[in-house]
Scaffold this motif. Structure first.
Motif, PDB file in Angstrom:
ATOM      1  N   ILE A  57       0.843  -1.191   0.000  1.00  0.00           N
ATOM      2  CA  ILE A  57       0.000   0.000   0.000  1.00  0.00           C
ATOM      3  C   ILE A  57       0.881   1.244   0.000  1.00  0.00           C
ATOM      4  N   GLU A  89      -1.637  -1.370  -3.992  1.00  0.00           N
ATOM      5  CA  GLU A  89      -2.800  -0.505  -3.780  1.00  0.00           C
ATOM      6  C   GLU A  89      -2.337   0.935  -3.609  1.00  0.00           C
ATOM      7  N   VAL A 119      -3.182   4.767  -2.859  1.00  0.00           N
ATOM      8  CA  VAL A 119      -4.174   5.582  -2.160  1.00  0.00           C
ATOM      9  C   VAL A 119      -3.944   7.041  -2.548  1.00  0.00           C
ATOM     10  N   GLN A 178      -6.479   3.873   5.652  1.00  0.00           N
ATOM     11  CA  GLN A 178      -7.554   3.955   4.667  1.00  0.00           C
ATOM     12  C   GLN A 178      -7.807   2.613   3.976  1.00  0.00           C
ATOM     13  N   ARG A 179      -6.878   1.678   4.128  1.00  0.00           N
ATOM     14  CA  ARG A 179      -7.039   0.377   3.488  1.00  0.00           C
ATOM     15  C   ARG A 179      -6.941  -0.779   4.492  1.00  0.00           C
ATOM     16  N   MET A 208      -9.310  -3.570   3.643  1.00  0.00           N
ATOM     17  CA  MET A 208      -8.774  -4.312   2.501  1.00  0.00           C
ATOM     18  C   MET A 208      -7.662  -5.257   2.964  1.00  0.00           C
TER      19      MET A 208
END
Length: 108
Positions: A51, A81, A83, A94-95, A98
């Motif tokens: 991330i 990922e 962001v 924020q993930r 996930m």
């Protein structure tokens, strides 16, 4: 067992899963890659959710470059990922859902 970390902790995640590939079902480092020129990315066989935030002060462009090198060497990065707008340390919260879903997919 799963492992995750942010910033320098993410660097530790990369080294741990390279050194102990059978210890972890999956990993999720955020906000950091180790220097691609000094790391054998082919050692990364543990499934990884990486991330990164586009506003990371450590240089999101450097993370993208390192990701490309890692993938070129066969690292098992399942997903990178991105962001949008997230600063350093602001991407992983924020993930988090996930990340937990990713880990759930690797329960044994």
């Amino acid at each position: 067992m799963f492992i995750m970390g942010i910033s320098m902790g993410a660097c530790g995640v990369w080294y741990q899963i390279a050194a102990h590939p059978d210890q972890f079902n999956a990993a999720s480092p955020a906000g950091a890659f180790v220097e691609p020129d000094f790391f054998d990315w082919s050692q990364i066989t543990t499934p990884v959710l990486y991330i990164g935030g586009t506003e990371d002060r450590n240089g999101f462009d450097l993370m993208e470059k390192a990701y490309d090198i890692a993938m070129g060497q066969g690292a098992n990065i399942v997903k990178f990922e991105v962001v949008g707008g997230a600063p350093h340390g602001g991407e992983w919260p924020q993930r988090l859902d996930m990340t937990m879903e990713f880990f759930d997919g690797y329960l044994k």
